[in-house]
Write a protein that holds these residues in place. Structure first.
Motif, PDB file in Angstrom:
ATOM      1  N   ILE A 261       0.935  -0.966  -0.001  1.00 40.22           N
ATOM      2  CA  ILE A 261       0.013  -0.018   0.225  1.00 40.22           C
ATOM      3  C   ILE A 261       0.802   1.181   0.108  1.00 40.22           C
ATOM      4  CG2 ILE A 261      -1.862   1.254   1.212  1.00 40.22           C
ATOM      5  CD1 ILE A 261      -2.857  -0.966   2.384  1.00 40.22           C
ATOM      6  N   MET A 262       0.766   2.187  -1.059  1.00 38.44           N
ATOM      7  CA  MET A 262       1.409   3.301  -0.770  1.00 38.44           C
ATOM      8  C   MET A 262       0.685   4.361   0.089  1.00 38.44           C
ATOM      9  SD  MET A 262       4.084   3.004  -3.149  1.00 38.44           S
ATOM     10  CE  MET A 262       4.533   4.514  -3.092  1.00 38.44           C
ATOM     11  N   LEU A 263       1.078   4.845   1.030  1.00 40.09           N
ATOM     12  CA  LEU A 263       0.722   5.759   1.817  1.00 40.09           C
ATOM     13  C   LEU A 263       1.415   7.328   1.556  1.00 40.09           C
ATOM     14  CD1 LEU A 263      -1.360   6.669   4.159  1.00 40.09           C
ATOM     15  CD2 LEU A 263       0.214   5.597   5.819  1.00 40.09           C
ATOM     16  N   THR A 264       1.015   8.144   0.827  1.00 45.95           N
ATOM     17  CA  THR A 264       1.653   9.325   0.587  1.00 45.95           C
ATOM     18  C   THR A 264       1.121  10.765   0.281  1.00 45.95           C
ATOM     19  OG1 THR A 264       3.270  10.183  -1.115  1.00 45.95           O
ATOM     20  CG2 THR A 264       1.479   8.697  -1.938  1.00 45.95           C
TER      21      THR A 264
ATOM     22  N   ASP B 118       0.609   9.889 -10.157  1.00 46.21           N
ATOM     23  CA  ASP B 118       1.302   9.463  -8.989  1.00 46.21           C
ATOM     24  C   ASP B 118       0.556   8.023  -8.638  1.00 46.21           C
ATOM     25  OD1 ASP B 118       3.512  11.151  -8.842  1.00 46.21           O
ATOM     26  OD2 ASP B 118       2.124  12.437  -7.678  1.00 46.21           O
ATOM     27  N   ILE B 119      -0.722   8.103  -8.637  1.00 47.91           N
ATOM     28  CA  ILE B 119      -1.556   7.194  -8.205  1.00 47.91           C
ATOM     29  C   ILE B 119      -1.370   5.993  -9.306  1.00 47.91           C
ATOM     30  CG2 ILE B 119      -3.992   6.402  -7.628  1.00 47.91           C
ATOM     31  CD1 ILE B 119      -4.249   9.331  -6.723  1.00 47.91           C
ATOM     32  N   VAL B 120      -1.773   6.322 -10.507  1.00 45.80           N
ATOM     33  CA  VAL B 120      -1.816   5.475 -11.506  1.00 45.80           C
ATOM     34  C   VAL B 120      -0.357   4.738 -11.872  1.00 45.80           C
ATOM     35  CG1 VAL B 120      -1.879   5.391 -14.019  1.00 45.80           C
ATOM     36  CG2 VAL B 120      -3.647   6.702 -13.045  1.00 45.80           C
ATOM     37  N   SER B 121       0.866   5.475 -11.596  1.00 48.39           N
ATOM     38  CA  SER B 121       2.045   4.944 -11.752  1.00 48.39           C
ATOM     39  C   SER B 121       2.262   3.743 -10.573  1.00 48.39           C
ATOM     40  CB  SER B 121       3.257   6.019 -11.416  1.00 48.39           C
ATOM     41  OG  SER B 121       4.187   5.473 -11.405  1.00 48.39           O
ATOM     42  N   ALA B 122       1.779   4.042  -9.227  1.00 52.64           N
ATOM     43  CA  ALA B 122       1.869   3.192  -8.416  1.00 52.64           C
ATOM     44  C   ALA B 122       1.153   1.859  -8.483  1.00 52.64           C
ATOM     45  CB  ALA B 122       1.537   3.677  -6.952  1.00 52.64           C
ATOM     46  N   LEU B 123      -0.085   2.054  -8.935  1.00 56.57           N
ATOM     47  CA  LEU B 123      -0.884   0.849  -9.254  1.00 56.57           C
ATOM     48  C   LEU B 123      -0.257   0.246 -10.438  1.00 56.57           C
ATOM     49  CD1 LEU B 123      -4.448   2.511  -8.973  1.00 56.57           C
ATOM     50  CD2 LEU B 123      -3.146   1.077  -7.250  1.00 56.57           C
ATOM     51  N   LYS B 124       0.084   0.686 -11.514  1.00 57.24           N
ATOM     52  CA  LYS B 124       0.679   0.030 -12.781  1.00 57.24           C
ATOM     53  C   LYS B 124       2.120  -0.689 -12.002  1.00 57.24           C
ATOM     54  CE  LYS B 124      -0.802   2.400 -16.612  1.00 57.24           C
ATOM     55  NZ  LYS B 124      -0.316   3.438 -17.756  1.00 57.24           N
ATOM     56  N   LEU B 125       2.788  -0.053 -11.160  1.00 62.30           N
ATOM     57  CA  LEU B 125       4.073  -0.885 -10.884  1.00 62.30           C
ATOM     58  C   LEU B 125       3.574  -2.168  -9.607  1.00 62.30           C
ATOM     59  CD1 LEU B 125       6.214   2.224  -9.761  1.00 62.30           C
ATOM     60  CD2 LEU B 125       6.652   0.631 -11.399  1.00 62.30           C
ATOM     61  N   GLY B 126       2.267  -2.258  -9.480  1.00 61.59           N
ATOM     62  CA  GLY B 126       1.967  -3.170  -8.491  1.00 61.59           C
ATOM     63  C   GLY B 126       1.387  -3.024  -7.227  1.00 61.59           C
ATOM     64  N   ALA B 127       1.347  -1.785  -6.758  1.00 62.07           N
ATOM     65  CA  ALA B 127       0.706  -1.657  -5.554  1.00 62.07           C
ATOM     66  C   ALA B 127      -0.672  -1.929  -5.435  1.00 62.07           C
ATOM     67  CB  ALA B 127       0.608  -0.067  -5.317  1.00 62.07           C
TER      68      ALA B 127
END
Length: 128
Positions: free
Chosen positions: A80-83, A90-99
């Motif tokens: 989980i990214m907490l930021t 940023d959200i899309v990038s994190a989800l694409k990276l596998g968050a």
């Protein structure tokens, strides 16, 4: 895989609050101050879930997320990214990276615990 939650955030007060809240909810918790320390801690004892801040010294959360997802040892670890980063990119990038999830600061600690409960239940195969 252990059933503990690893927190990586450079804010010691936030780490203390999260540790207290999660331990009160019945979770084992370990916290570290940056992404590199998170990878090192996870290599010693693989967590069930990692909560990553995006903006940290030494190694930021996006790079840590990338490295977690590239390492087969951590294939089953939910992240989980907490930021404070709230831009759609940023959200899309994190989800694409596998968050597995993305929570923007400021956040409601009870909501975070609910999200962690949901992920942990899924990791246990649906049993509570």
């Amino acid at each position: 895989m252990s059933q503990y939650i690893l927190i990586a955030d450079d804010d010691p007060l936030l780490r203390a609050i999260l540790e207290h809240k999660l331990e009160a909810a019945g979770y084992a918790v370990k916290s570290v101050e940056d992404g590199q320390a998170a990878l090192e801690a996870a290599a010693e004892d693989v967590p069930a879930i990692v909560v990553l801040d995006a903006m940290m010294p030494v190694m930021d959360g996006f790079e840590a997320l990338r490295r977690f997802k590239q390492d087969p040892r951590f294939a089953d670890v939910a992240i989980i990214m907490l930021t404070a980063l709230k831009r759609e990119a940023d959200i899309v990038s994190a989800l694409k990276l596998g968050a597995a999830d993305y929570v923007a600061k400021p956040f409601n600690p009870d909501e975070l615990v609910a999200r962690l409960d949901r992920l942990m239940t899924g990791l246990r195969g649906g049993s509570a």
